[in-house]
Design a protein around this motif. Structure first.
Motif, PDB file in Angstrom:
ATOM      1  N   HIS A 265      25.085   1.175 -18.308  1.00 52.34           N
ATOM      2  CA  HIS A 265      25.570   2.008 -17.205  1.00 52.34           C
ATOM      3  C   HIS A 265      25.465   1.196 -15.924  1.00 52.34           C
ATOM      4  O   HIS A 265      24.435   1.183 -15.257  1.00 52.34           O
TER       5      HIS A 265
ATOM      6  N   GLY B  35      35.552   5.754 -19.196  1.00 54.67           N
ATOM      7  CA  GLY B  35      34.488   6.569 -18.624  1.00 54.67           C
ATOM      8  C   GLY B  35      35.049   7.480 -17.549  1.00 54.67           C
ATOM      9  O   GLY B  35      36.252   7.432 -17.237  1.00 54.67           O
TER      10      GLY B  35
ATOM     11  N   ASP C 233      33.873   8.962 -13.655  1.00 54.92           N
ATOM     12  CA  ASP C 233      32.830   8.886 -12.622  1.00 54.92           C
ATOM     13  C   ASP C 233      33.327   9.466 -11.305  1.00 54.92           C
ATOM     14  O   ASP C 233      34.311  10.185 -11.280  1.00 54.92           O
TER      15      ASP C 233
ATOM     16  N   HIS D  10      30.242  10.237 -17.065  1.00 54.45           N
ATOM     17  CA  HIS D  10      29.126  10.707 -16.252  1.00 54.45           C
ATOM     18  C   HIS D  10      29.067  12.235 -16.397  1.00 54.45           C
ATOM     19  O   HIS D  10      30.097  12.910 -16.263  1.00 54.45           O
TER      20      HIS D  10
ATOM     21  N   ASP E  74      26.551   9.488 -19.647  1.00 55.91           N
ATOM     22  CA  ASP E  74      26.031   8.719 -18.523  1.00 55.91           C
ATOM     23  C   ASP E  74      25.266   9.659 -17.588  1.00 55.91           C
ATOM     24  O   ASP E  74      25.844  10.592 -17.035  1.00 55.91           O
ATOM     25  N   HIS E  75      23.998   9.429 -17.471  1.00 62.05           N
ATOM     26  CA  HIS E  75      23.002  10.263 -16.779  1.00 62.05           C
ATOM     27  C   HIS E  75      22.458  11.353 -17.718  1.00 62.05           C
ATOM     28  O   HIS E  75      21.644  11.073 -18.550  1.00 62.05           O
TER      29      HIS E  75
ATOM     30  N   THR F 132      22.473   7.428 -20.847  1.00 62.03           N
ATOM     31  CA  THR F 132      22.247   6.230 -20.034  1.00 62.03           C
ATOM     32  C   THR F 132      21.674   6.665 -18.686  1.00 62.03           C
ATOM     33  O   THR F 132      22.402   6.974 -17.753  1.00 62.03           O
TER      34      THR F 132
ATOM     35  N   ASP G  71      22.983   1.358 -12.719  1.00 56.30           N
ATOM     36  CA  ASP G  71      24.031   2.122 -12.030  1.00 56.30           C
ATOM     37  C   ASP G  71      24.741   1.274 -10.968  1.00 56.30           C
ATOM     38  O   ASP G  71      25.739   0.632 -11.267  1.00 56.30           O
TER      39      ASP G  71
END
Ligand SMILES: Nc1ncnc2[nH]cnc12
Ligand SMILES: [Zn+2]
Length: 335
Positions: A13, A163, A165, A193, A216-217, A239, A274
């Motif tokens: 990530h 992804g 984001d 995310h 992600d997160h 992640t 990140d």
């Protein structure tokens, strides 16, 4: 900089644009005739005090104006890889935000070819294998994501996954279902995310609507026991990005980070940086921060490193994954 040998790890990530250090930003600004709104690196660094995700994103998108040519993207990736190698990163799955560049007139190909030049030399130069993941901006229209995916088609040899984001709150994953279906049909891996600022419902929606293979997160999943049970049962990797969570004020202090409880719950957690230039540390700095604040054991640190390679998109090179996993087991912690 860590004093002992850092444990081998994969970074899963990492936004390449978030590795833009102030010194490189000013050098590129000078080379490309771009005027920045801060006078110097000191003034810029002092602006790295964020209230929330949006206040960070505002500066993150503004600074990208300095990235214009293939050479700029190549130098950006080279600088990251050198720092990551020093922090024990052996494999990096690197996010980039194509729409943040194409929207200001930088062609998709310039970004991918520039990054690719650095990534092509990465094993030889830094001992780091790499993958590229293109992220869609969730605060932009779905049609823009669809057009971006179409633009990516000539470059799919270089791209491993997609992804999602940018600003999370009010931009749930569901509307991007069709984009992810098309990405899956193209053979791309899918991550998103989810649950960075938003609650566990964003994670559930990313799993159900987008079919993501990693989250992600997912920082707040413990709030939903049924979701935790599902993530544990399916061993879906998370992640996590601890320094990011503190800098963006998702939590007040590192001592409050849920990572240890998440590990205890059986979740497949990984630790990542990140946007390391903005959040005060690269991969091992994040490991160090959680170990110190949460009192992680060596076993837990090894689990995080093992998880990172198990969660990596390395199915096309299982031999390499095995080599990395052996290196994790062989690692000896010092003092
Ligand atoms: N931490 C983050 N969350 C959402 N979008 C991002 N883009 C770059 N960094 C991000
Ligand atoms: Zn991120």
């Amino acid at each position: 900089m860590p004093t002992s040998v850092p444990i081998p790890k994969a970074e899963l990530h990492l936004h390449i644009e978030g590795t833009l250090e102030p010194e490189l930003a000013f050098a590129l600004a000078a080379r490309n005739g771009v005027t920045l709104s801060h006078d110097d690196t000191l003034a810029l660094r002092s602006a790295f005090a964020f209230q929330d995700l949006q206040s960070f994103l505002d500066l993150y998108y503004e600074l990208m104006a300095v990235l214009r040519t293939e050479r700029d993207f190549e130098e950006l990736a080279d600088a990251y890889l050198a720092r990551a190698a020093a922090q024990g990163v052996r494999h990096a799955e690197i996010f980039f935000d194509p729409q943040a560049h194409t929207s200001r007139g930088v062609p998709f190909g310039t970004v991918v070819e520039g990054l690719g030049r650095a990534l092509d030399r990465s094993v030889e130069r830094y001992g780091i294998s790499t993958r590229l993941i293109m992220c869609f901006l969730r605060d932009q229209p779905v049609v823009s994501a669809l057009a971006t995916l179409a633009e990516a088609e000539p470059y799919l040899g270089r791209i491993t996954g997609v992804g999602l984001d940018s600003a999370e709150l009010g931009n749930p994953p569901g509307p991007f279902r069709e984009v992810y279906e098309r990405a899956a049909a193209l053979g791309l891996h899918r991550v998103a995310h989810a649950g960075e600022e938003g609650g566990p419902e964003y994670v559930t929606e990313a799993l159900d609507a987008l079919g993501v293979e990693r989250v992600d997160h997912g920082r707040r999943v413990l709030e939903d026991p049924a979701l935790v049970a599902r993530l544990v049962r399916e061993q879906i990797p998370l992640t996590l990005c601890p320094l990011s969570n503190v800098r963006l004020r998702g939590i007040d202090t590192m001592e409050q980070h849920p990572l240890r409880d998440m590990l205890d719950a059986g979740l497949k957690c990984t630790v990542n940086s990140d946007d390391p230039s903005y959040f005060g540390g690269y991969a091992q700095d994040n490991f160090d921060a959680v170990r110190t604040a949460l009192g992680l054991t060596e076993d837990q640190e090894r689990t995080l490193a093992r998880n990172s390679f198990e969660a990596a998109f390395l199915e096309d090179d299982e031999e390499l994954r095995t080599r990395y996993l052996k290196a994790v087991e062989a690692h000896r912690f010092q003092g």
